[in-house]
Motif scaffolding. Structure first.
Motif, short mmCIF file in Angstrom:
data_model
loop_
_atom_site.label_atom_id
_atom_site.label_comp_id
_atom_site.label_asym_id
_atom_site.label_seq_id
_atom_site.Cartn_x
_atom_site.Cartn_y
_atom_site.Cartn_z
N THR A 77 0.73 -1.11 0.02
CA THR A 77 -0.13 -0.16 0.17
C THR A 77 0.76 1.20 -0.10
O THR A 77 0.22 2.18 -0.63
N ALA A 95 -4.80 -3.78 3.81
CA ALA A 95 -5.00 -2.64 2.67
C ALA A 95 -5.58 -1.05 3.72
O ALA A 95 -6.88 -1.41 3.72
N GLU A 97 -5.66 2.63 4.55
CA GLU A 97 -5.73 4.17 4.27
C GLU A 97 -4.69 4.72 4.40
O GLU A 97 -3.88 4.47 6.19
N ALA A 176 -1.24 5.73 0.22
CA ALA A 176 -2.21 4.54 -0.58
C ALA A 176 -2.48 4.52 -1.94
O ALA A 176 -2.91 5.40 -1.99
N TRP A 178 -3.64 2.55 -3.74
CA TRP A 178 -4.63 2.10 -4.25
C TRP A 178 -5.39 2.97 -4.48
O TRP A 178 -6.45 3.07 -5.75
N ARG A 179 -4.86 4.52 -3.99
CA ARG A 179 -5.70 5.80 -4.85
C ARG A 179 -5.22 6.15 -6.15
O ARG A 179 -6.53 6.49 -6.74
N SER A 183 -6.03 -2.23 -8.30
CA SER A 183 -5.90 -3.27 -6.87
C SER A 183 -6.69 -4.61 -6.95
O SER A 183 -8.03 -4.10 -8.24
N ARG A 205 -12.83 -0.86 0.28
CA ARG A 205 -12.38 0.90 0.43
C ARG A 205 -11.12 1.25 -0.89
O ARG A 205 -11.43 2.29 -1.23
N ALA A 206 -10.53 0.20 -1.31
CA ALA A 206 -9.50 0.72 -2.24
C ALA A 206 -10.15 0.38 -3.86
O ALA A 206 -9.77 0.49 -4.38
#
Length: 240
Positions: A77, A95, A97, A176, A178-179, A183, A205-206
């Motif tokens: 992450t 995962a 934040e 993070a 994944w933003r 993923s 969330r990701a």
């Protein structure tokens, strides 16, 4: 139109395991002609471990797909912000934040059996007091970590497990990835080391593409390497 180069897959193991836990997955990926690297994760702290994984990725020529199991998910992450990383795959993993710790994410849900079966020890730190590290009690290891793995294998895994610095649970993620990076996530439906709800929440969330395997233990890379490799191949195909 020119095709993109095939990414190198970097497999990041988590706590209480080593790079050998990826053996079956490595074999599957190599059978598909995918370049693979499975580095040894230091397990000494979120920031320092993520920096190490980022260094490994940045020295690879071409694109990289980072794959993290368990605590390794927290590392990818952060390390996934490395420029040549094109995708993230979470395997029974955290995962996080940005600004969140493992303890905070876990605390959103009922604790897993892992928490009550950790054994503490200390390790030396140059210029400072000894620090605390944790492993899983050997007697509890099969049920907590690898319930769907043969007993003959779990006996070996229990005594070869690598310790995680206890402080890693409280460190917060500095980023993070994944933003900004696509993923994928595999949820182990019968995980006793990480509550599957923790895995589902983080993956959702990701915005990850999620696959769940019912009855799978935390050691899914050992028990079901083909399923794990298939999800990784999906990520490789999508980013090639």
């Amino acid at each position: 139109m020119a095709t993109k180069p095939t990414p190198t897959v970097v497999l990041v193991h988590g706590a209480f395991a080593d790079a050998g836990s990826w053996t079956g997955v490595v074999a599957e990926l190599q059978n598909h002609g995918i370049p693979v690297v499975a580095p040894s994760n230091p397990l000494r702290g979120l920031a320092s471990d993520a920096a190490y994984i980022a260094s490994v990725a940045s020295q690879i020529d071409g694109p990289v797909v980072l794959v993290g199991h368990s605590y390794g998910g927290a590392l990818i992450t952060v390390a996934g912000t490395t420029e040549n990383v094109v995708g993230l795959v979470y395997v029974a993993a955290y995962a996080l934040e940005e600004g969140e710790s493992l303890g905070e994410l876990q605390g959103r849900f009922p604790l897993s059996a892992l928490v009550s079966n950790l054994k503490q020890a200390t390790y030396p730190v140059e210029g400072a007091e000894p620090a605390v590290e944790v492993t899983i009690e050997a007697e509890a290891f099969p049920a907590v970590f690898a319930a769907d793995v043969p007993a003959s294998v779990t006996k070996v895994l229990a005594v070869t497990q690598r310790a995680l610095a206890a402080g890693a649970f409280e460190e917060t993620a500095s980023a993070a990835a994944w933003r900004t990076k696509p993923s994928w996530a595999l949820v182990a439906g019968a995980d006793q080391a990480i509550n599957p709800e923790v895995e589902r929440f983080g993956a959702t969330r990701a915005g990850a593409t999620i696959v769940e395997i019912e009855g799978a233990s935390h050691a899914i890379a050992v028990s079901q390497p083909k399923a794990v490799a298939e999800l990784i191949l999906d990520a490789v195909r999508a980013t090639s």
